[in-house]
Design an enzyme around this catalytic site. Structure first.
Site, PDB file in Angstrom:
ATOM      1  N   HIS A  75      37.292  37.004  48.526  1.00  0.00           N
ATOM      2  CA  HIS A  75      37.690  37.284  47.140  1.00  0.00           C
ATOM      3  C   HIS A  75      39.156  37.687  47.088  1.00  0.00           C
ATOM      4  O   HIS A  75      39.693  38.211  48.067  1.00  0.00           O
ATOM      5  CB  HIS A  75      36.846  38.427  46.576  1.00  0.00           C
ATOM      6  CG  HIS A  75      35.379  38.275  46.811  1.00  0.00           C
ATOM      7  ND1 HIS A  75      34.748  38.781  47.924  1.00  0.00           N
ATOM      8  CD2 HIS A  75      34.427  37.641  46.082  1.00  0.00           C
ATOM      9  CE1 HIS A  75      33.463  38.487  47.872  1.00  0.00           C
ATOM     10  NE2 HIS A  75      33.231  37.785  46.768  1.00  0.00           N
TER      11      HIS A  75
ATOM     12  N   GLU B 146      33.698  46.873  53.591  1.00  0.00           N
ATOM     13  CA  GLU B 146      32.555  46.155  52.996  1.00  0.00           C
ATOM     14  C   GLU B 146      31.427  45.826  53.968  1.00  0.00           C
ATOM     15  O   GLU B 146      30.530  45.044  53.641  1.00  0.00           O
ATOM     16  CB  GLU B 146      33.014  44.882  52.247  1.00  0.00           C
ATOM     17  CG  GLU B 146      34.031  45.153  51.135  1.00  0.00           C
ATOM     18  CD  GLU B 146      33.471  45.698  49.817  1.00  0.00           C
ATOM     19  OE1 GLU B 146      32.230  45.899  49.748  1.00  0.00           O
ATOM     20  OE2 GLU B 146      34.258  45.953  48.888  1.00  0.00           O
TER      21      GLU B 146
ATOM     22  N   ASP C  16      33.444  40.324  54.341  1.00  0.00           N
ATOM     23  CA  ASP C  16      32.845  39.168  53.656  1.00  0.00           C
ATOM     24  C   ASP C  16      33.718  37.919  53.741  1.00  0.00           C
ATOM     25  O   ASP C  16      33.306  36.840  53.292  1.00  0.00           O
ATOM     26  CB  ASP C  16      32.426  39.500  52.218  1.00  0.00           C
ATOM     27  CG  ASP C  16      33.573  39.650  51.226  1.00  0.00           C
ATOM     28  OD1 ASP C  16      34.645  39.053  51.419  1.00  0.00           O
ATOM     29  OD2 ASP C  16      33.365  40.372  50.221  1.00  0.00           O
TER      30      ASP C  16
ATOM     31  N   HIS D 161      36.213  47.980  49.251  1.00  0.00           N
ATOM     32  CA  HIS D 161      37.623  47.589  49.332  1.00  0.00           C
ATOM     33  C   HIS D 161      38.522  48.347  48.364  1.00  0.00           C
ATOM     34  O   HIS D 161      39.754  48.264  48.473  1.00  0.00           O
ATOM     35  CB  HIS D 161      37.768  46.070  49.145  1.00  0.00           C
ATOM     36  CG  HIS D 161      38.765  45.447  50.071  1.00  0.00           C
ATOM     37  ND1 HIS D 161      38.767  44.116  50.388  1.00  0.00           N
ATOM     38  CD2 HIS D 161      39.821  45.993  50.743  1.00  0.00           C
ATOM     39  CE1 HIS D 161      39.785  43.869  51.218  1.00  0.00           C
ATOM     40  NE2 HIS D 161      40.432  44.987  51.448  1.00  0.00           N
TER      41      HIS D 161
ATOM     42  N   HIS E  54      36.549  47.606  43.336  1.00  0.00           N
ATOM     43  CA  HIS E  54      36.844  46.889  44.602  1.00  0.00           C
ATOM     44  C   HIS E  54      37.338  45.464  44.341  1.00  0.00           C
ATOM     45  O   HIS E  54      37.873  44.838  45.256  1.00  0.00           O
ATOM     46  CB  HIS E  54      35.654  46.909  45.567  1.00  0.00           C
ATOM     47  CG  HIS E  54      34.580  45.903  45.271  1.00  0.00           C
ATOM     48  ND1 HIS E  54      33.753  45.389  46.239  1.00  0.00           N
ATOM     49  CD2 HIS E  54      34.181  45.347  44.111  1.00  0.00           C
ATOM     50  CE1 HIS E  54      32.896  44.540  45.692  1.00  0.00           C
ATOM     51  NE2 HIS E  54      33.133  44.503  44.406  1.00  0.00           N
TER      52      HIS E  54
ATOM     53  N   ASP F  71      38.348  42.351  54.764  1.00  0.00           N
ATOM     54  CA  ASP F  71      37.027  42.477  54.126  1.00  0.00           C
ATOM     55  C   ASP F  71      36.058  41.632  54.959  1.00  0.00           C
ATOM     56  O   ASP F  71      36.277  40.424  55.134  1.00  0.00           O
ATOM     57  CB  ASP F  71      37.129  41.953  52.693  1.00  0.00           C
ATOM     58  CG  ASP F  71      35.846  42.100  51.891  1.00  0.00           C
ATOM     59  OD1 ASP F  71      34.748  42.066  52.483  1.00  0.00           O
ATOM     60  OD2 ASP F  71      35.957  42.222  50.654  1.00  0.00           O
TER      61      ASP F  71
ATOM     62  N   ASP G 117      40.368  39.996  44.925  1.00  0.00           N
ATOM     63  CA  ASP G 117      40.446  41.427  44.574  1.00  0.00           C
ATOM     64  C   ASP G 117      41.689  41.744  43.761  1.00  0.00           C
ATOM     65  O   ASP G 117      42.324  42.782  43.940  1.00  0.00           O
ATOM     66  CB  ASP G 117      40.407  42.291  45.852  1.00  0.00           C
ATOM     67  CG  ASP G 117      39.091  42.161  46.594  1.00  0.00           C
ATOM     68  OD1 ASP G 117      38.170  41.507  46.084  1.00  0.00           O
ATOM     69  OD2 ASP G 117      38.980  42.710  47.705  1.00  0.00           O
TER      70      ASP G 117
ATOM     71  N   ASP H  39      39.774  37.862  53.047  1.00  0.00           N
ATOM     72  CA  ASP H  39      38.694  38.161  52.101  1.00  0.00           C
ATOM     73  C   ASP H  39      38.172  36.849  51.520  1.00  0.00           C
ATOM     74  O   ASP H  39      38.933  35.876  51.396  1.00  0.00           O
ATOM     75  CB  ASP H  39      39.284  39.032  50.965  1.00  0.00           C
ATOM     76  CG  ASP H  39      38.266  39.902  50.247  1.00  0.00           C
ATOM     77  OD1 ASP H  39      37.161  39.410  49.968  1.00  0.00           O
ATOM     78  OD2 ASP H  39      38.595  41.067  49.951  1.00  0.00           O
TER      79      ASP H  39
HETATM   80  C1  DIR Z   1      34.512  39.821  41.694  1.00  0.00           C
HETATM   81  C2  DIR Z   1      33.902  40.073  43.068  1.00  0.00           C
HETATM   82  N1  DIR Z   1      35.731  39.046  41.808  1.00  0.00           N
HETATM   83  C3  DIR Z   1      34.804  41.155  40.976  1.00  0.00           C
HETATM   84  N2  DIR Z   1      34.764  40.776  43.870  1.00  0.00           N
HETATM   85  C4  DIR Z   1      34.559  41.257  45.133  1.00  0.00           C
HETATM   86  O1  DIR Z   1      33.879  41.943  40.884  1.00  0.00           O
HETATM   87  O2  DIR Z   1      35.908  41.361  40.512  1.00  0.00           O
HETATM   88  N3  DIR Z   1      33.554  41.181  45.856  1.00  0.00           N
HETATM   89  N4  DIR Z   1      35.578  41.900  45.716  1.00  0.00           N
HETATM   90  O3  DIR Z   1      33.531  41.588  47.150  1.00  0.00           O
HETATM   91 MN    MN Z   2      37.540  42.647  49.235  1.00  0.00          MN
HETATM   92 MN    MN Z   3      35.278  40.292  49.376  1.00  0.00          MN
HETATM   93 MN    MN Z   4      32.173  37.085  43.414  1.00  0.00          MN
END
Ligand code: DIR
Ligand code: MN
Ligand code: MN
Ligand code: MN
Length: 332
Positions: free
Chosen positions: A130, A297, A254, A100, A145, A252, A132, A128
């Site tokens: 998350h 992703e 996920d 991402h 990402h 994303d 991000d 998503d």
């Molecule tokens: C977590 C996981 N918040 C980080 N982030 C993501 O690594 O900053 N996982 N985007 O897909």
């Molecule tokens: Mn993402």
């Molecule tokens: Mn994600």
């Molecule tokens: Mn996470």
């Protein structure tokens, strides 16, 4: 119906190898034929899965709590100009990831083209698990990402690593925080929650979707964005959100529940069904305001999977389905 496609074989925004082969598998699954034949797009595509190898430094040690900072910066700078070249011709753009972090490039390039062509600000719907939106300071992983929304909104300072991004910014950001809307969140870091609150960023979590249903959440998300440009118009007529400005969809995979998309770097249980994901894409298509999309992703060789495993095949098929829905497959 002109579509500009950018295939990105880049995985430096996170730590698990394999997301860089996703475009190859999405294409092998027949995506391009579907776009051309079933959906009728004229495809502008260089038939290349870009790795940006010639732009990447040999040594790229962590800096300022970012992993592979120079590589991510170099790749996203190129992606930004690739997407810009398509978007300035008025083409819809599709960017296939990759992780991402590539959205730093795709969205900044699309935003620049929309500002130049239409003198308008770009809306972004970020689907998503998350948010991000970590800054390099708040990130515990150092994976970029997890940071694209912070750089795009100007919440994280692009200097010095993403200094090229400053040329694409308008009044301090590539996209305005109020024009960013999330759908599907369920794994948001504590500092990210504070960033979302402090910046008043609109978000529909899985809790909201359970409570109100996907239909109502998508409607509220689109109404919020439409209201930024036309506060005088309230409510929805069919799927026509009067006044909804140019809108980018960054998806994303996920966001989907691992039941539908298990083969991804950071799966989180309790996500969207494939049908809910497709529905979001269909709604965005139906507005007529979609100007670009990322699909990121998908990792066919995520831990526990091989490219020909049922889980990887399901994830690739899900990715293709989301793209087709966003590009109009479900129109009757
Ligand atoms: C977590 C996981 N918040 C980080 N982030 C993501 O690594 O900053 N996982 N985007 O897909
Ligand atoms: Mn993402
Ligand atoms: Mn994600
Ligand atoms: Mn996470």
């Amino acid at each position: 119906n002109q579509l500009g496609l950018v295939s990105v074989g880049f995985s430096g925004g996170q730590r698990k190898p394999g997301v860089e082969v996703a475009p190859d598998f999405l294409v092998k699954a027949g995506l391009l034929d579907d776009l051309r034949e079933a959906l009728g797009y004229t495809l502008h595509y260089d038939n290349t899965i870009h790795t940006y190898a010639e732009d990447l430094p040999k040594e790229d040690p962590p800096q300022l709590n970012m992993r592979n900072p120079l590589s991510v910066s170099a790749a996203t700078k190129k992606i930004s100009s690739q997407v810009y070249s398509h978007a300035k011709e008025g083409r819809l753009t599709l960017t296939l990831g990759g992780d991402h972090s590539i959205a730093i490039g795709s969205i900044s390039g699309a935003a620049r083209a929309i500002r130049e062509r239409l003198n308008r600000s770009l809306n972004v719907i970020w689907v998503d698990a998350h948010a991000d939106i970590n800054t390099p300071e708040t990130s515990t992983s150092g994976s970029i990402h997890g940071m694209p929304c912070a750089f795009l909104t100007g919440i994280a300072n692009p200097d010095p690593i993403f200094s090229w991004l400053k040329d694409l910014m308008h009044e301090g950001s590539a996209i305005e925080a109020k024009r960013l809307v999330y759908i599907g969140l369920r794994d948001v870091d504590i500092p990210e929650k504070k960033i979302l609150r402090d910046n008043n960023i609109k978000a529909f979590s899985m809790h909201d979707i359970d409570r109100w249903g996907i239909g109502h959440c998508v409607e509220l998300a689109l109404e919020h964005l439409a209201g930024l440009d036309r506060p005088d118009i309230k409510g929805v007529k069919g799927y026509i959100y009067e006044g909804l400005g140019p809108t980018y969809l960054s998806f994303d995979v996920d966001a989907l529940d691992p039941m539908w998309a298990p083969s991804t770097g950071t799966p989180v249980r309790g996500g969207l069904t494939l049908r809910e994901g497709d529905f979001i894409c269909e709604c965005v298509h139906a507005t007529g305001a979609l100007v670009g999309m990322d699909l990121v992703e998908v990792n066919p060789i995520a831990p526990g999977y091989t490219a020909d495993s049922p889980g990887a095949e399901a994830t690739i098929r899900a990715g293709c389905s989301l793209i087709r829905c966003a590009l109009g497959e479900s129109l009757l």
